[in-house]
Scaffold this motif. Structure first.
Motif, PDB file in Angstrom:
ATOM      1  N   LYS A  31       0.847  -1.192   0.000  1.00  0.00           N
ATOM      2  CA  LYS A  31       0.000   0.000   0.000  1.00  0.00           C
ATOM      3  C   LYS A  31       0.884   1.243   0.000  1.00  0.00           C
ATOM      4  O   LYS A  31       1.823   1.333   0.804  1.00  0.00           O
ATOM      5  N   ILE A  32       0.559   2.173  -0.894  1.00  0.00           N
ATOM      6  CA  ILE A  32       1.348   3.395  -1.040  1.00  0.00           C
ATOM      7  C   ILE A  32       0.444   4.599  -0.824  1.00  0.00           C
ATOM      8  O   ILE A  32      -0.701   4.621  -1.300  1.00  0.00           O
ATOM      9  N   LEU A  33       0.950   5.599  -0.127  1.00  0.00           N
ATOM     10  CA  LEU A  33       0.228   6.861   0.038  1.00  0.00           C
ATOM     11  C   LEU A  33       1.005   7.958  -0.676  1.00  0.00           C
ATOM     12  O   LEU A  33       2.188   8.169  -0.399  1.00  0.00           O
ATOM     13  N   VAL A  34       0.328   8.652  -1.601  1.00  0.00           N
ATOM     14  CA  VAL A  34       0.915   9.788  -2.314  1.00  0.00           C
ATOM     15  C   VAL A  34       0.400  11.065  -1.651  1.00  0.00           C
ATOM     16  O   VAL A  34      -0.805  11.284  -1.570  1.00  0.00           O
ATOM     17  N   VAL A  35       1.327  11.896  -1.166  1.00  0.00           N
ATOM     18  CA  VAL A  35       0.944  13.147  -0.505  1.00  0.00           C
ATOM     19  C   VAL A  35       1.513  14.313  -1.313  1.00  0.00           C
ATOM     20  O   VAL A  35       2.733  14.533  -1.334  1.00  0.00           O
ATOM     21  N   ASP A  36       0.626  15.057  -1.997  1.00  0.00           N
ATOM     22  CA  ASP A  36       1.058  16.163  -2.853  1.00  0.00           C
ATOM     23  C   ASP A  36      -0.111  17.111  -3.020  1.00  0.00           C
ATOM     24  O   ASP A  36      -1.261  16.667  -3.159  1.00  0.00           O
ATOM     25  N   ASP A  37       0.168  18.429  -3.006  1.00  0.00           N
ATOM     26  CA  ASP A  37      -0.932  19.387  -3.141  1.00  0.00           C
ATOM     27  C   ASP A  37      -1.371  19.587  -4.592  1.00  0.00           C
ATOM     28  O   ASP A  37      -2.331  20.318  -4.847  1.00  0.00           O
ATOM     29  N   GLU A  38      -0.681  18.939  -5.532  1.00  0.00           N
ATOM     30  CA  GLU A  38      -1.114  18.969  -6.930  1.00  0.00           C
ATOM     31  C   GLU A  38      -2.032  17.766  -7.175  1.00  0.00           C
ATOM     32  O   GLU A  38      -1.557  16.639  -7.308  1.00  0.00           O
ATOM     33  N   GLU A  39      -3.325  18.020  -7.211  1.00  0.00           N
ATOM     34  CA  GLU A  39      -4.293  16.915  -7.328  1.00  0.00           C
ATOM     35  C   GLU A  39      -4.094  16.114  -8.602  1.00  0.00           C
ATOM     36  O   GLU A  39      -4.201  14.884  -8.601  1.00  0.00           O
ATOM     37  N   ASP A  40      -3.808  16.810  -9.709  1.00  0.00           N
ATOM     38  CA  ASP A  40      -3.623  16.108 -10.988  1.00  0.00           C
ATOM     39  C   ASP A  40      -2.441  15.149 -10.913  1.00  0.00           C
ATOM     40  O   ASP A  40      -2.513  14.016 -11.414  1.00  0.00           O
ATOM     41  N   LEU A  41      -1.351  15.604 -10.278  1.00  0.00           N
ATOM     42  CA  LEU A  41      -0.172  14.747 -10.161  1.00  0.00           C
ATOM     43  C   LEU A  41      -0.475  13.538  -9.282  1.00  0.00           C
ATOM     44  O   LEU A  41      -0.052  12.415  -9.585  1.00  0.00           O
TER      45      LEU A  41
END
Length: 226
Positions: free
Chosen positions: A5-15
């Motif tokens: 399981k991976i969590l992506v944390v970024d304020d660019e929703e598209d990315l």
């Protein structure tokens, strides 16, 4: 691979969505968060890897990573920083915090996937024993320490070993003879009563979880999880 399981944390929703899609194609289970604050509300212990942007709103990725590295339950989770901050000083700061890798933006999806696979492979190769946990009670078998939440329990060596034995085999009944043979290995003369005394002290020290160390009359002791 599907178990990762991976969590992506970024304020660019598209990315976030692009990374989520491509990593799921590779067989990973992926969630996203658009801020460190949002991510910290999630059950982070479920994740095998965090892809963490550095430049975000009020709390940046370095700050979030620092918090995780100070948390006994979460400090083992691998972190890959994704960021446009690619100076040598930025990278050194990331690695000093405890980053497992550092990918500069812009990047190719193929590069991210290759780095993800490499970090997960290295993480899987580490032979550190898993943290034992039941609800808010957990044991760090490497440092030989036990905690409820963030508060360390004042256990003796024998109490720690008894708790580790029972908690690592939930529901399994251990006779006094088995406990003696596994924990008092170097001592010739130990009374059964010694086990009972240590169990009594252990129950008191682990507070509300003491009731989960159950006596099976005529058989021994076990740790019940219900």
């Amino acid at each position: 691979m599907a178990n990762y399981k991976i969590l992506v944390v970024d304020d660019e929703e598209d990315l976030c969505e692009i990374l989520k899609f491509n990593l799921e194609v590779e067989g990973y289970e992926v969630d996203t968060a658009n801020s460190a604050e949002e991510a910290l509300q999630m059950h982070l212990a479920d994740y095998n890897l965090l892809l963490l942007d550095v430049m975000m709103g009020e709390m940046n990725g370095f700050k979030m990573a620092s918090l995780l590295r100070k948390n006994e339950k979460l400090k083992h989770i691998p972190i890959i920083f994704l960021t446009a901050k690619d100076t040598e000083d930025d990278k050194l700061m990331g690695f000093n915090i405890g980053a497992d890798d550092y990918i500069s933006k812009p990047f190719s999806i193929r590069e991210v996937i290759a780095r993800v696979k490499a970090v997960l492979r290295r993480s899987a190769e580490k032979v550190t024993p898993e943290v034992l946990q039941f609800e808010r009670l957990y044991i760090d078998p490497v440092k030989k320490r036990a905690f409820i939440d963030q508060e360390e329990l004042p256990l003796t060596k024998k109490e720690f070993e008894i708790l580790s034995l029972l908690l690592s085999h939930p529901g399994q009944v251990f006779s006094r003879e088995e406990i003696l043979s596994k924990i008092w290995t170097d001592e010739v003369y130990v009374l059964d009563r010694t086990i009972d005394v240590n169990i009594t002290r252990l129950r008191k020290k682990i507070g509300e979880y003491g009731k989960h160390i159950v006596t099976r009359l005529g058989y021994g002791y076990c740790f019940e999880t219900h």
